[in-house]
Design a protein around this motif. Structure first.
Motif, PDB file in Angstrom:
ATOM      1  N   ALA A  19       0.332   6.946  -7.229  1.00 20.54           N
ATOM      2  CA  ALA A  19      -0.680   6.362  -6.340  1.00 20.54           C
ATOM      3  C   ALA A  19      -0.697   7.081  -4.994  1.00 20.54           C
ATOM      4  CB  ALA A  19      -0.415   4.871  -6.150  1.00 20.54           C
ATOM      5  N   ASP A  20       0.480   7.383  -4.459  1.00 21.70           N
ATOM      6  CA  ASP A  20       0.548   8.061  -3.170  1.00 21.70           C
ATOM      7  C   ASP A  20       0.041   9.497  -3.268  1.00 21.70           C
ATOM      8  OD1 ASP A  20       1.452   5.731  -2.061  1.00 21.70           O
ATOM      9  OD2 ASP A  20       3.500   6.427  -1.722  1.00 21.70           O
ATOM     10  N   PHE A  21       0.239  10.153  -4.410  1.00 20.90           N
ATOM     11  CA  PHE A  21      -0.317  11.493  -4.616  1.00 20.90           C
ATOM     12  C   PHE A  21      -1.844  11.448  -4.573  1.00 20.90           C
ATOM     13  CE2 PHE A  21      -2.074  14.784  -7.368  1.00 20.90           C
ATOM     14  CZ  PHE A  21      -1.556  15.919  -6.774  1.00 20.90           C
ATOM     15  N   VAL A  22      -2.420  10.444  -5.247  1.00 17.79           N
ATOM     16  CA  VAL A  22      -3.877  10.278  -5.216  1.00 17.79           C
ATOM     17  C   VAL A  22      -4.346  10.069  -3.783  1.00 17.79           C
ATOM     18  CG1 VAL A  22      -5.800   8.792  -5.935  1.00 17.79           C
ATOM     19  CG2 VAL A  22      -4.042   9.441  -7.591  1.00 17.79           C
ATOM     20  N   GLN A  45      -8.958   1.438  -2.700  1.00 19.71           N
ATOM     21  CA  GLN A  45      -8.388   0.829  -3.902  1.00 19.71           C
ATOM     22  C   GLN A  45      -6.966   1.316  -4.137  1.00 19.71           C
ATOM     23  OE1 GLN A  45     -11.392   2.019  -6.731  1.00 19.71           O
ATOM     24  NE2 GLN A  45     -12.516   0.090  -6.541  1.00 19.71           N
ATOM     25  N   TYR A  46      -6.746   2.613  -4.027  1.00 20.46           N
ATOM     26  CA  TYR A  46      -5.402   3.151  -4.237  1.00 20.46           C
ATOM     27  C   TYR A  46      -4.450   2.766  -3.116  1.00 20.46           C
ATOM     28  CZ  TYR A  46      -6.120   5.745  -8.505  1.00 20.46           C
ATOM     29  OH  TYR A  46      -6.335   6.080  -9.822  1.00 20.46           O
ATOM     30  N   SER A  47      -4.973   2.628  -1.922  1.00 22.11           N
ATOM     31  CA  SER A  47      -4.155   2.179  -0.808  1.00 22.11           C
ATOM     32  C   SER A  47      -3.625   0.764  -1.068  1.00 22.11           C
ATOM     33  CB  SER A  47      -4.965   2.223   0.483  1.00 22.11           C
ATOM     34  OG  SER A  47      -4.198   1.796   1.566  1.00 22.11           O
ATOM     35  N   GLU A  48      -4.492  -0.104  -1.525  1.00 21.69           N
ATOM     36  CA  GLU A  48      -4.082  -1.471  -1.852  1.00 21.69           C
ATOM     37  C   GLU A  48      -3.113  -1.479  -3.039  1.00 21.69           C
ATOM     38  OE1 GLU A  48      -3.456  -5.458  -1.871  1.00 21.69           O
ATOM     39  OE2 GLU A  48      -4.338  -4.221  -0.287  1.00 21.69           O
TER      40      GLU A  48
END
Length: 87
Positions: A19-22, A45-48
């Motif tokens: 998720a952090d890579f995205v 969305q990925y941050s959440e």
């Protein structure tokens, strides 16, 4: 005092890293395409999702971030390993 590292530890850590890579990639993209609403939506969305995963991981296995970004429990957890980058 090392906490037991089980399969869930590695699964959660891998999901957090993905998720952090995205988020890194979307950040770089948004730096050059700040008006891309689809990318902005994906970033949020990925941050959440990353925050949710970390909220599950940290109480079970310890803090991931320093400088006040990850709360500590009743004791200073940073002395206990392994740290995420050591596995």
């Amino acid at each position: 005092m090392n906490k037991k590292l089980d399969a869930e530890y590695y699964q959660l850590l891998e999901q957090i890293q993905a998720a952090d890579f995205v988020l890194v990639e979307l950040t770089l993209y948004l730096d050059t395409h700040p008006d891309d609403q689809n990318a902005l939506t994906q970033f949020n969305q990925y941050s959440e999702y990353s925050r949710q995963l970390k909220a599950i991981f940290e109480p079970r296995y310890g803090p991931l971030l320093q400088y006040g970004n990850s709360p500590v429990g009743q004791q200073w957890d940073w002395g206990f390993g392994p740290w995420p980058w050591q596995v």
